[in-house]
Scaffold this motif. Structure first.
Motif, PDB file in Angstrom:
ATOM      1  N   LEU A 186       0.908  -1.364  -0.023  1.00 19.19           N
ATOM      2  CA  LEU A 186      -0.228   0.023   0.091  1.00 19.19           C
ATOM      3  C   LEU A 186       0.743   1.416   0.138  1.00 19.19           C
ATOM      4  O   LEU A 186       1.906   1.441   0.794  1.00 19.19           O
ATOM      5  N   VAL A 187       0.590   2.093  -0.869  1.00 22.19           N
ATOM      6  CA  VAL A 187       1.097   3.534  -0.741  1.00 22.19           C
ATOM      7  C   VAL A 187       0.644   4.290   0.361  1.00 22.19           C
ATOM      8  O   VAL A 187      -0.443   3.993   1.073  1.00 22.19           O
ATOM      9  N   PRO A 188       1.352   5.246   0.880  1.00 23.06           N
ATOM     10  CA  PRO A 188       1.027   6.252   2.031  1.00 23.06           C
ATOM     11  C   PRO A 188      -0.463   6.600   1.923  1.00 23.06           C
ATOM     12  O   PRO A 188      -0.643   7.249   1.042  1.00 23.06           O
ATOM     13  N   PHE A 189      -1.124   6.437   2.964  1.00 20.38           N
ATOM     14  CA  PHE A 189      -2.334   7.341   3.244  1.00 20.38           C
ATOM     15  C   PHE A 189      -2.605   7.658   4.583  1.00 20.38           C
ATOM     16  O   PHE A 189      -1.799   7.390   5.517  1.00 20.38           O
ATOM     17  N   PHE A 190      -3.625   8.598   4.725  1.00 22.99           N
ATOM     18  CA  PHE A 190      -3.898   9.112   5.807  1.00 22.99           C
ATOM     19  C   PHE A 190      -5.381   9.315   6.344  1.00 22.99           C
ATOM     20  O   PHE A 190      -5.967   9.428   5.152  1.00 22.99           O
ATOM     21  N   ALA A 220     -15.335  -3.402  -8.843  1.00 24.47           N
ATOM     22  CA  ALA A 220     -14.369  -4.088  -9.508  1.00 24.47           C
ATOM     23  C   ALA A 220     -13.612  -5.164  -8.119  1.00 24.47           C
ATOM     24  O   ALA A 220     -13.615  -4.931  -7.266  1.00 24.47           O
ATOM     25  N   GLY A 221     -13.334  -6.090  -8.652  1.00 22.31           N
ATOM     26  CA  GLY A 221     -12.915  -7.339  -8.181  1.00 22.31           C
ATOM     27  C   GLY A 221     -11.882  -7.852  -8.684  1.00 22.31           C
ATOM     28  O   GLY A 221     -11.508  -7.842  -9.962  1.00 22.31           O
ATOM     29  N   PRO A 222     -11.034  -9.183  -8.283  1.00 25.69           N
ATOM     30  CA  PRO A 222      -9.942  -9.918  -9.009  1.00 25.69           C
ATOM     31  C   PRO A 222     -10.655 -10.682 -10.138  1.00 25.69           C
ATOM     32  O   PRO A 222      -9.921 -11.044 -11.143  1.00 25.69           O
ATOM     33  N   VAL A 225     -14.371  -3.217  -4.624  1.00 25.11           N
ATOM     34  CA  VAL A 225     -14.123  -2.197  -4.614  1.00 25.11           C
ATOM     35  C   VAL A 225     -15.198  -1.346  -5.487  1.00 25.11           C
ATOM     36  O   VAL A 225     -15.275  -1.564  -6.719  1.00 25.11           O
ATOM     37  N   ASN A 226     -15.517  -0.200  -4.784  1.00 23.92           N
ATOM     38  CA  ASN A 226     -16.503   0.692  -5.373  1.00 23.92           C
ATOM     39  C   ASN A 226     -15.590   1.698  -6.048  1.00 23.92           C
ATOM     40  O   ASN A 226     -15.226   2.596  -5.263  1.00 23.92           O
ATOM     41  N   VAL A 227     -15.480   2.051  -7.341  1.00 24.60           N
ATOM     42  CA  VAL A 227     -14.704   3.027  -7.716  1.00 24.60           C
ATOM     43  C   VAL A 227     -15.630   3.795  -8.973  1.00 24.60           C
ATOM     44  O   VAL A 227     -16.265   3.302  -9.699  1.00 24.60           O
ATOM     45  N   ILE A 286      -8.548  -2.813   2.078  1.00 24.10           N
ATOM     46  CA  ILE A 286      -6.933  -2.853   1.445  1.00 24.10           C
ATOM     47  C   ILE A 286      -7.159  -2.944  -0.140  1.00 24.10           C
ATOM     48  O   ILE A 286      -6.464  -2.318  -0.604  1.00 24.10           O
ATOM     49  N   ALA A 287      -8.081  -3.560  -0.728  1.00 21.70           N
ATOM     50  CA  ALA A 287      -8.400  -3.494  -2.200  1.00 21.70           C
ATOM     51  C   ALA A 287      -8.578  -2.151  -2.778  1.00 21.70           C
ATOM     52  O   ALA A 287      -8.174  -1.749  -3.724  1.00 21.70           O
ATOM     53  N   ALA A 288      -9.395  -1.530  -2.013  1.00 18.42           N
ATOM     54  CA  ALA A 288      -9.622  -0.265  -2.458  1.00 18.42           C
ATOM     55  C   ALA A 288      -8.459   0.518  -2.104  1.00 18.42           C
ATOM     56  O   ALA A 288      -8.248   1.925  -3.157  1.00 18.42           O
TER      57      ALA A 288
END
Length: 343
Positions: free
Chosen positions: A36-40, A165-167, A293-295, A326-328
């Motif tokens: 995962l990239v940094p998030f806050f 979206a999913g795998p 994931v809902n995008v 995690i996927a989102a």
């Protein structure tokens, strides 16, 4: 030329009485193994700290005052941005017991997270699950977070397209939160063409597909059976497909919906576009419930969300699965990276 640095992602808390807080702290503990990239998180420092404690995980929380601080803090703690007008340790954690104060915190967090993404201070917004009825009590007048983020981005609601979206599947409902009886009248060739164009552009820009393949589901059983079970396929969907193909898009259909989600059929397209809500969400949730994931497509910013609700009934009980959160976060980071590389 060196690509610009990826901005950290802004995560809105969602309803603090739901599973959102505990899943964000769980995601932070898995940041390395999940890439995962940094998030806050935006607001709710005390909520997040207590959620970690109740979940039984080691997830220190560190308050920040500027999104630019998040990347440096992320390695040692979950960064939490103070909301304007708060002291940082805002909110109280009462899992499974939604109240007005929690709704106010959820709305403030969502509002600020969207603002940061729109203003270019965050690479994307990842929204935690909300209780729409609770938010309505504190002035939220949108059908959902998709429409809220669209409005914050200056995009008309009809041009914000929800994709799940999913795998194993990507699916877009062309009509969303309306009664099933209203779907036939809501469909038009113009609607289908506009949504397909938005989806194709997003697949190229954010998902790296140079020639995305779109498959349109039929509305009626057996794709109408030559008009015996309805004429929407011949009257609306097929003309839209023909127009899209003439415009150079790789679009097929209408396909009988009872067969197009079979394993051998899913390899023939990149996105399934469905005529109504459950036609898209049932197969997605059957295949990818814990990783869906809902995008939102068609926005100038990136917005993703785990494809599940607040789950008040299991909040704080260590039962909620972190996969979709995690996927989102991962998808938001991947999409943000693609936009950054092409900026």
């Amino acid at each position: 030329m060196t690509a610009p640095a990826l901005l950290p992602l802004a995560a809105s808390l969602g309803d603090p009485a739901g599973v959102g807080p505990e899943l964000f702290v769980e995601a932070w503990t898995r940041r390395a193994e999940e890439g995962l990239v940094p998030f806050f998180a935006v607001g709710g420092a005390m909520v997040l700290a207590e959620a970690a404690a109740i979940r039984g995980i080691e997830a220190p929380v560190e308050r920040i005052t500027d999104p630019a601080q998040a990347a440096e803090v992320f390695a040692r703690a979950l960064p939490v941005l103070d909301l304007p007008g708060t002291k940082g340790a805002d909110g109280s954690y009462k899992p499974g017991q939604p109240d007005r104060a929690g709704a106010e915190l959820a709305l403030a967090s969502l509002t600020e997270a969207a603002r940061l993404a729109v203003s270019g201070q965050a690479g994307a917004v990842v929204t935690g699950p909300i209780a729409k009825s609770r938010l309505a009590e504190v002035g939220f007048d949108h059908p959902g977070q998709t429409e809220f983020v669209a409005a914050a981005s200056g995009v008309a609601p009809q041009d914000a397209v929800m994709m799940l979206a999913g795998p194993n599947l990507r699916a877009v409902p062309l009509t969303v939160h309306i009664a099933l009886a209203e779907v036939p009248a809501a469909l038009s060739a113009a609607l289908i063409q506009r949504r397909c164009t938005i989806v194709a552009a997003a697949m190229r820009r954010d998902f790296g597909l140079s020639n995305p393949r779109l498959a349109l589901a039929a509305l009626n059983p057996h794709a109408g059976e030559d008009g015996r079970f309805g004429d929407e396929e011949a009257r609306i969907i097929a003309p839209a497909v023909a127009a899209l193909q003439a415009a150079g898009l790789a679009v097929t259909g209408p396909h009988p919906a009872d067969a197009m989600f079979a394993p051998h059929a899913r390899g023939d397209y990149d996105v399934a576009l469905c005529m109504y809500h459950d036609q898209a969400l049932i197969p997605l949730k059957a295949l990818d419930f814990d990783n869906g994931v809902n995008v939102t497509l068609g926005l100038p910013i990136i917005r993703t969300s785990p494809d599940h609700g607040t789950a008040f009934g299991i909040a704080g009980k260590r039962l909620a699965h972190p996969g979709a959160t995690i996927a989102a976060l991962r998808m938001a980071g991947e999409c943000a990276a693609r936009r950054t590389m092409t900026a």
